[in-house]
Write a protein that holds these residues in place. Structure first.
Motif, mmCIF file in Angstrom:
data_model
loop_
_atom_site.group_PDB
_atom_site.id
_atom_site.type_symbol
_atom_site.label_atom_id
_atom_site.label_comp_id
_atom_site.label_asym_id
_atom_site.label_seq_id
_atom_site.Cartn_x
_atom_site.Cartn_y
_atom_site.Cartn_z
ATOM 1 N N GLY A 75 0.836 -1.197 0.000
ATOM 2 C CA GLY A 75 0.000 0.000 0.000
ATOM 3 C C GLY A 75 0.870 1.246 0.000
ATOM 4 O O GLY A 75 2.084 1.169 0.219
ATOM 5 N N ALA A 76 0.270 2.380 -0.264
ATOM 6 C CA ALA A 76 0.998 3.646 -0.354
ATOM 7 C C ALA A 76 1.131 4.294 1.022
ATOM 8 O O ALA A 76 0.206 4.256 1.836
ATOM 9 N N LEU A 77 2.310 4.889 1.261
ATOM 10 C CA LEU A 77 2.579 5.653 2.479
ATOM 11 C C LEU A 77 3.009 7.050 2.048
ATOM 12 O O LEU A 77 4.065 7.215 1.435
ATOM 13 N N ILE A 78 2.189 8.040 2.352
ATOM 14 C CA ILE A 78 2.432 9.413 1.913
ATOM 15 C C ILE A 78 2.775 10.269 3.130
ATOM 16 O O ILE A 78 1.991 10.340 4.079
ATOM 17 N N ILE A 79 3.964 10.875 3.100
ATOM 18 C CA ILE A 79 4.382 11.772 4.173
ATOM 19 C C ILE A 79 4.233 13.198 3.644
ATOM 20 O O ILE A 79 4.885 13.584 2.680
ATOM 21 N N GLU A 80 3.367 13.959 4.275
ATOM 22 C CA GLU A 80 2.957 15.257 3.741
ATOM 23 C C GLU A 80 3.863 16.383 4.198
ATOM 24 O O GLU A 80 4.203 16.490 5.389
ATOM 25 N N GLU A 81 4.247 17.261 3.255
ATOM 26 C CA GLU A 81 5.037 18.445 3.573
ATOM 27 C C GLU A 81 4.205 19.408 4.434
ATOM 28 O O GLU A 81 2.976 19.462 4.296
ATOM 29 N N PRO A 82 4.863 20.191 5.305
ATOM 30 C CA PRO A 82 4.120 21.212 6.067
ATOM 31 C C PRO A 82 3.405 22.201 5.155
ATOM 32 O O PRO A 82 2.290 22.632 5.462
ATOM 33 N N ASP A 83 4.048 22.564 4.051
ATOM 34 C CA ASP A 83 3.435 23.459 3.079
ATOM 35 C C ASP A 83 3.310 22.706 1.758
ATOM 36 O O ASP A 83 4.299 22.507 1.044
ATOM 37 N N ALA A 84 2.101 22.302 1.434
ATOM 38 C CA ALA A 84 1.881 21.509 0.231
ATOM 39 C C ALA A 84 2.058 22.376 -1.011
ATOM 40 O O ALA A 84 1.817 23.588 -0.991
ATOM 41 N N PRO A 85 2.488 21.784 -2.131
ATOM 42 C CA PRO A 85 2.611 22.548 -3.368
ATOM 43 C C PRO A 85 1.248 23.000 -3.872
ATOM 44 O O PRO A 85 0.200 22.439 -3.495
ATOM 45 N N ASP A 86 1.256 24.002 -4.726
ATOM 46 C CA ASP A 86 0.024 24.585 -5.246
ATOM 47 C C ASP A 86 -0.510 23.701 -6.370
ATOM 48 O O ASP A 86 -0.153 23.860 -7.531
ATOM 49 N N VAL A 87 -1.348 22.739 -6.007
ATOM 50 C CA VAL A 87 -1.987 21.860 -6.987
ATOM 51 C C VAL A 87 -3.473 21.767 -6.658
ATOM 52 O O VAL A 87 -3.893 22.043 -5.532
ATOM 53 N N ASP A 88 -4.258 21.364 -7.659
ATOM 54 C CA ASP A 88 -5.697 21.213 -7.437
ATOM 55 C C ASP A 88 -6.035 19.870 -6.806
ATOM 56 O O ASP A 88 -7.034 19.748 -6.097
ATOM 57 N N ARG A 89 -5.199 18.866 -7.059
ATOM 58 C CA ARG A 89 -5.512 17.533 -6.566
ATOM 59 C C ARG A 89 -4.240 16.712 -6.460
ATOM 60 O O ARG A 89 -3.308 16.910 -7.225
ATOM 61 N N ASP A 90 -4.244 15.791 -5.506
ATOM 62 C CA ASP A 90 -3.101 14.909 -5.249
ATOM 63 C C ASP A 90 -3.568 13.484 -5.508
ATOM 64 O O ASP A 90 -4.447 12.979 -4.812
ATOM 65 N N GLU A 91 -2.999 12.843 -6.539
ATOM 66 C CA GLU A 91 -3.421 11.492 -6.924
ATOM 67 C C GLU A 91 -2.282 10.504 -6.691
ATOM 68 O O GLU A 91 -1.168 10.702 -7.186
ATOM 69 N N VAL A 92 -2.559 9.431 -5.943
ATOM 70 C CA VAL A 92 -1.601 8.348 -5.734
ATOM 71 C C VAL A 92 -1.929 7.226 -6.706
ATOM 72 O O VAL A 92 -3.070 6.745 -6.756
#
Length: 442
Positions: free
Chosen positions: A131-148
């Motif tokens: 399965g996917a493990l996503i570690i999120e940045e404190p400041d996310a990049p400017d995108v409309d959606r995050d797809e794994v």
């Protein structure tokens, strides 16, 4: 870690962590009209649940083994404490059926990672334990959606749609590995994602296949690579015409939906040398009238400084064996008698002695010499490295490097994480048939 330490980790937490349960489940892998496929899963889903944790936070999961075989969980690419690495026989004992094990560690690096079984991985990962493990940045990049997008393949009986049960076929062990006859994404053979024109997407691609090297291209999407194997690039780079993703490798893309038609796609180069849709994007409506400016780089993770090559210790690991290789007939027969087909630095399997004993903080140059007829995706646990390029410069940080047949590839890293760290081929049939070693950092 021995049985005493394992017992200390099993079931003794004051507050029980969230469970992550290995169990049998049914999944509609094959197209509609075919029966569901029995898989091994985490929490009953294929792939396992997507885990998202803020950078610097503690991940806590109680692994519950409801299978009838031992298992363990490896947190791929995470630079964590050795006791939490999940490698049965090296960092912990495998968790028996009906038992539990508490994983708890701080996640130091933002980025795209994954988790998978690390007991009899060749079979357990192929049956679905990833399965996917996503570690999120404190400041996310400017995108409309995050797809794994977790890419995989499955070897199914074409009549019953059940997984082919022979995981020890000599052809798989001695050639390229176990390849599936059905290729898909996120547990679906034909994944479709909706999108709007000029929408900006972050695409996190993970190769979870046992052996397949994905060669991909984008149509109707354009943008930038921003991270490899979880580690941010110094600056966004244009996406190459063809993206090559070896088993266990990841790439983060930031793309704009630019296609004029009703569809965009990520396409895969097939064995027939034709391009096939891997993920389809159905375009409907507009997010904006024009494209945005290029994205900013992702913030760097800690401890990304290049290794000092002038002070580095040079090691060499020769990769030998397999079908059509240069190993003598007598050597191959000796290997095969022990159930192996491959060696790393002359040894089949990890054994009791490490490939190298390294001091904490020691800089290392490790040259892989691929003296076989097949490519190998070499993965180092616990640390990231940089490939030493032909001009002597260092490439981006990675945790898995694709080595090509008949060629040498050199990596450089600083041995800054103490413990016993596995070093193996992530073509998992190769690892099972001899291509596993380890280093000891003290």
């Amino acid at each position: 870690m021995g049985a005493t330490a394992l017992t200390a980790r099993m079931g003794n937490a004051a507050t029980a962590p969230t469970p992550l349960t290995a169990q049998r489940a049914m999944a509609q892998i094959a197209p509609e009209g075919y029966p569901q496929t029995e898989v091994w899963s985490y929490d009953g889903t294929l792939p396992g649940p997507q885990l998202r944790v803020p950078q610097g936070a503690s991940l806590q999961r109680r692994f519950v083994n409801k299978l009838d075989v031992p298992s363990s969980v490896h947190w791929h690419g995470i630079r964590i404490d050795n006791a939490m690495d999940g490698v049965a026989g090296l960092t912990q004992d495998a968790v028996p059926p009906g038992q539990t094990f508490d994983y708890e560690f701080v996640v130091p690096d933002a980025g795209t990672y994954w988790y998978h079984a690390h007991t009899n991985s060749m079979e357990q990962v192929a049956r679905g334990l990833s399965g996917a493990l996503i570690i999120e940045e404190p400041d996310a990049p400017d995108v409309d959606r995050d797809e794994v997008l977790l890419l995989d393949d499955w070897l199914l009986d074409p009549d019953t749609a059940q997984l082919e049960p022979d995981f020890t076929h000599p052809m798989d062990l001695s050639h390229g590995g176990r390849f599936g006859n059905l290729v898909g994404t996120n547990g679906h053979y034909a994944l479709t994602v909706t999108a709007k024109r000029h929408e900006r997407l972050r695409l996190r691609l993970i190769n979870a296949a046992n052996a397949r090297i994905f060669v991909l291209r984008l149509t109707g999407l354009s943008g930038w690579q921003v991270a490899l194997d979880g580690m941010p690039l110094p600056a966004p780079e244009p996406i190459p015409e063809e993206l090559v993703l070896a088993p266990a490798q990841r790439v983060d893309l930031i793309v704009d939906v630019t296609g004029d038609g009703a569809q965009a796609a990520i396409e895969r180069l097939g064995n027939d040398e034709q391009w096939h849709s891997q993920i389809a994007f159905e375009i409907s409506g507009e997010a904006s009238r024009t494209r945005r400016d290029a994205p900013a780089p992702l913030p760097p993770n800690p401890n990304m400084a290049p290794t000092d090559l002038t002070q580095a210790r040079l090691l060499e690991m020769k990769i030998e064996g397999g079908a059509m290789g240069r190993m003598s007939r007598n050597q191959m027969q000796g290997l095969m008698q022990s159930g192996n087909f491959w060696t790393l630095a002359g040894k089949a399997g990890p054994g009791d002695t490490p490939f190298a004993r390294l001091s904490k903080g020691e800089p290392v140059r490790l040259r892989f010499v691929n003296d076989t007829a097949f490519p190998h995706a070499m993965h180092l646990h616990g640390m990231h490295f940089r490939e030493v390029l032909e001009d002597g410069s260092l490439g981006p940080m990675r945790d898995t490097v694709l080595t090509f047949a008949g060629r040498s590839h050199e990596i450089a890293f600083t041995a800054d994480n103490p413990g016993k760290w596995l070093l193996h081929c992530h073509m998992l049939a190769h690892a099972a048939a001899g291509m596993s070693s380890w280093i000891d950092v003290t």
